[in-house]
Design an enzyme around this catalytic site. Structure first.
Site, mmCIF file in Angstrom:
data_model
loop_
_atom_site.group_PDB
_atom_site.id
_atom_site.type_symbol
_atom_site.label_atom_id
_atom_site.label_comp_id
_atom_site.label_asym_id
_atom_site.label_seq_id
_atom_site.Cartn_x
_atom_site.Cartn_y
_atom_site.Cartn_z
ATOM 1 N N ASP A 155 72.381 36.622 73.907
ATOM 2 C CA ASP A 155 71.104 37.145 74.372
ATOM 3 C C ASP A 155 71.291 38.328 75.311
ATOM 4 O O ASP A 155 72.140 38.286 76.197
ATOM 5 C CB ASP A 155 70.346 36.032 75.106
ATOM 6 C CG ASP A 155 68.984 36.516 75.542
ATOM 7 O OD1 ASP A 155 68.226 36.960 74.664
ATOM 8 O OD2 ASP A 155 68.690 36.471 76.749
ATOM 9 N N HIS A 228 63.660 39.394 64.154
ATOM 10 C CA HIS A 228 63.188 39.516 65.534
ATOM 11 C C HIS A 228 63.483 40.893 66.135
ATOM 12 O O HIS A 228 62.632 41.479 66.806
ATOM 13 C CB HIS A 228 63.804 38.421 66.404
ATOM 14 C CG HIS A 228 63.462 38.548 67.848
ATOM 15 N ND1 HIS A 228 62.154 38.584 68.285
ATOM 16 C CD2 HIS A 228 64.238 38.694 68.961
ATOM 17 C CE1 HIS A 228 62.146 38.735 69.590
ATOM 18 N NE2 HIS A 228 63.394 38.806 70.036
HETATM 19 C C1 HEM Z 1 62.089 32.520 71.791
HETATM 20 C C2 HEM Z 1 62.018 33.662 72.404
HETATM 21 C C3 HEM Z 1 63.039 34.728 72.174
HETATM 22 C C4 HEM Z 1 64.348 34.630 71.814
HETATM 23 C C5 HEM Z 1 65.171 33.370 71.553
HETATM 24 C C6 HEM Z 1 64.856 35.983 71.714
HETATM 25 C C7 HEM Z 1 66.157 36.309 71.391
HETATM 26 C C8 HEM Z 1 66.623 37.584 71.186
HETATM 27 C C9 HEM Z 1 67.942 37.924 70.735
HETATM 28 C C10 HEM Z 1 69.059 36.908 70.443
HETATM 29 C C11 HEM Z 1 68.017 39.272 70.634
HETATM 30 C C12 HEM Z 1 69.226 40.113 70.181
HETATM 31 C C13 HEM Z 1 70.153 40.480 71.287
HETATM 32 C C14 HEM Z 1 69.511 41.292 72.385
HETATM 33 O O1 HEM Z 1 69.453 42.517 72.330
HETATM 34 O O2 HEM Z 1 69.028 40.648 73.339
HETATM 35 C C15 HEM Z 1 66.717 39.801 71.029
HETATM 36 C C16 HEM Z 1 66.397 41.122 71.057
HETATM 37 C C17 HEM Z 1 65.188 41.617 71.500
HETATM 38 N N1 HEM Z 1 64.110 40.887 71.925
HETATM 39 FE FE1 HEM Z 1 63.956 38.879 71.940
HETATM 40 N N2 HEM Z 1 63.832 36.861 72.019
HETATM 41 C C18 HEM Z 1 62.709 36.133 72.305
HETATM 42 C C19 HEM Z 1 61.479 36.608 72.684
HETATM 43 C C20 HEM Z 1 61.193 37.937 72.872
HETATM 44 C C21 HEM Z 1 59.944 38.460 73.361
HETATM 45 C C22 HEM Z 1 58.739 37.597 73.782
HETATM 46 C C23 HEM Z 1 60.069 39.820 73.412
HETATM 47 C C24 HEM Z 1 59.087 40.875 73.859
HETATM 48 C C25 HEM Z 1 58.215 40.773 74.818
HETATM 49 C C26 HEM Z 1 61.391 40.154 72.930
HETATM 50 C C27 HEM Z 1 61.893 41.437 72.810
HETATM 51 C C28 HEM Z 1 63.120 41.760 72.304
HETATM 52 C C29 HEM Z 1 63.597 43.125 72.136
HETATM 53 C C30 HEM Z 1 62.821 44.416 72.457
HETATM 54 C C31 HEM Z 1 64.887 43.042 71.603
HETATM 55 C C32 HEM Z 1 65.854 44.205 71.285
HETATM 56 C C33 HEM Z 1 65.616 44.793 69.971
HETATM 57 C C34 HEM Z 1 66.679 45.860 69.761
HETATM 58 O O3 HEM Z 1 66.529 46.942 70.304
HETATM 59 O O4 HEM Z 1 67.686 45.571 69.082
HETATM 60 N N3 HEM Z 1 62.042 38.991 72.634
HETATM 61 N N4 HEM Z 1 65.892 38.749 71.374
#
Ligand code: HEM
Length: 316
Positions: A155, A228
């Site tokens: 994450d 995602h």
């Molecule tokens: C169950 C809830 C969530 C989980 C388990 C989760 C998990 C992850 C994971 C594993 C990644 C890929 C690694 C990283 O760059 O962090 C990611 C990317 C991302 N997440 Fe989440 N996320 C969740 C909720 C959210 C929410 C609510 C938002 C926005 C308000 C969000 C926005 C983003 C963004 C902007 C990226 C990066 C995309 C990129 O530029 O590659 N996430 N998330």
């Protein structure tokens, strides 16, 4: 003129911690003057408690952020100016999935290396808050292996590091009275873990958009359309926007209640909000096996503004 200074902000940086406690409180709204006086004392005490714990448990890397919702701000500081983008989150809906809003006035995000330190901070805070608040929710999170989200993926890779985060995480000269503050969006997700665990690694990777073991990003054409890391992107005029994000695992395994407490700190609330809108609009894969339990926006004042609150400057 006050300048942008990350050292004046509360702990809104990417630092997930080993033990985490998220607390959402509601003001009882029984006696406004008493609540104002209580918050003034809390604004002062809360910072002294942090300073003390950083001496008492020097190795514990204590981090704390304290926030107020729009409703709380209106009630506590009706004559003060308000952060430009502070509003009540009322939820977002897409064609298949919704993210509901939930009640909340005061938000605490406490993390440290040991549970004892987290306990000490939250229990001391409670002494100064309990007379005029009730508890809406308390969620205790933990660091999962290798800093993975509970769904098994690393994450935070694309979330800005501390040294780069200031321009994404804290308010600047666009809202000078609230400079070095931040907008926190807190959202509690429950996952259908048996559904997720029954998916092949390849399906999970296409759903998140990254490889599971080594965290390498997939090529766009390898990802699902609603992966995602595709659905959550917000790129006005082709320019990718970032926020400081942390996904904190929580679990009550005997009761089969496992989820993610998402916390996003941002300079501009509309950036986080548009990420949420994009996720529901595109039916983000994460939504297909999750239930959203809560969601609310909180303003995290700078430490200078907390000192002003303590001095009664917002209530006079
Ligand atoms: C169950 C809830 C969530 C989980 C388990 C989760 C998990 C992850 C994971 C594993 C990644 C890929 C690694 C990283 O760059 O962090 C990611 C990317 C991302 N997440 Fe989440 N996320 C969740 C909720 C959210 C929410 C609510 C938002 C926005 C308000 C969000 C926005 C983003 C963004 C902007 C990226 C990066 C995309 C990129 O530029 O590659 N996430 N998330």
């Amino acid at each position: 003129m006050v300048s942008i200074n990350p050292a004046k902000a509360q702990d809104v940086w990417k630092d997930v911690g080993e033990h985490v406690d998220f607390v959402v409180l509601s003001l009882t709204r029984a006696d406004q003057a008493a609540a104002q006086a209580g918050i003034e004392e809390f604004a002062d005490r809360s910072q002294a408690i942090i300073r003390s714990l950083r001496i008492r448990a020097a190795e514990d890397n204590l981090k704390v952020a304290i926030g107020f919702s729009n409703a709380a701000w209106d009630y506590l500081f009706p004559n003060a100016a308000k952060p430009k983008e502070l509003e009540t989150f009322t939820g977002v809906s897409g064609p298949e999935y919704s993210m509901p809003a939930s009640a909340g006035d005061i938000f605490l995000h406490v993390r440290a290396k040991t549970e004892a330190t987290v306990y000490e901070v939250v229990s001391q805070y409670r002494r100064f808050l309990k007379d005029f608040t009730t508890v809406v929710d308390e969620t205790k999170g933990f660091r999962y292996f290798e800093g993975r989200a509970i769904i098994g993926f690393i994450d935070g890779t694309e979330a800005p590091e501390v040294q780069d985060a200031a321009e994404y995480a804290i308010i600047g000269h666009e809202d000078p009275e609230f400079i070095n503050g931040s907008y926190a969006f807190a959202q509690k997700w429950l996952h259908d873990m048996s559904f997720w665990e029954n998916q092949s690694t390849e399906t999970q990777e296409k759903a998140v958009g990254r490889e599971k073991f080594n965290d390498l990003e997939l090529e766009d054409e390898e990802k699902f359309k609603n992966a995602h890391n595709v659905a959550s992107k917000y790129e006005p005029n082709g320019e990718e926007q970032k926020i400081v994000r942390m996904n904190v695992p929580f679990s009550d395994p005997a009761n089969d209640a496992t989820g993610t407490y998402f916390i996003g700190y941002s300079r501009y609330w509309h950036v986080t909000k548009n990420m949420l809108i994009n996720m529901v609009d595109q039916s983000d894969f994460l939504l297909t096996f999750s239930t959203l339990l809560s969601g609310q926006l909180y303003f995290i004042p700078s430490r200078d503004l907390l000192a002003d609150i303590a001095d009664g400057k917002l209530t006079n």
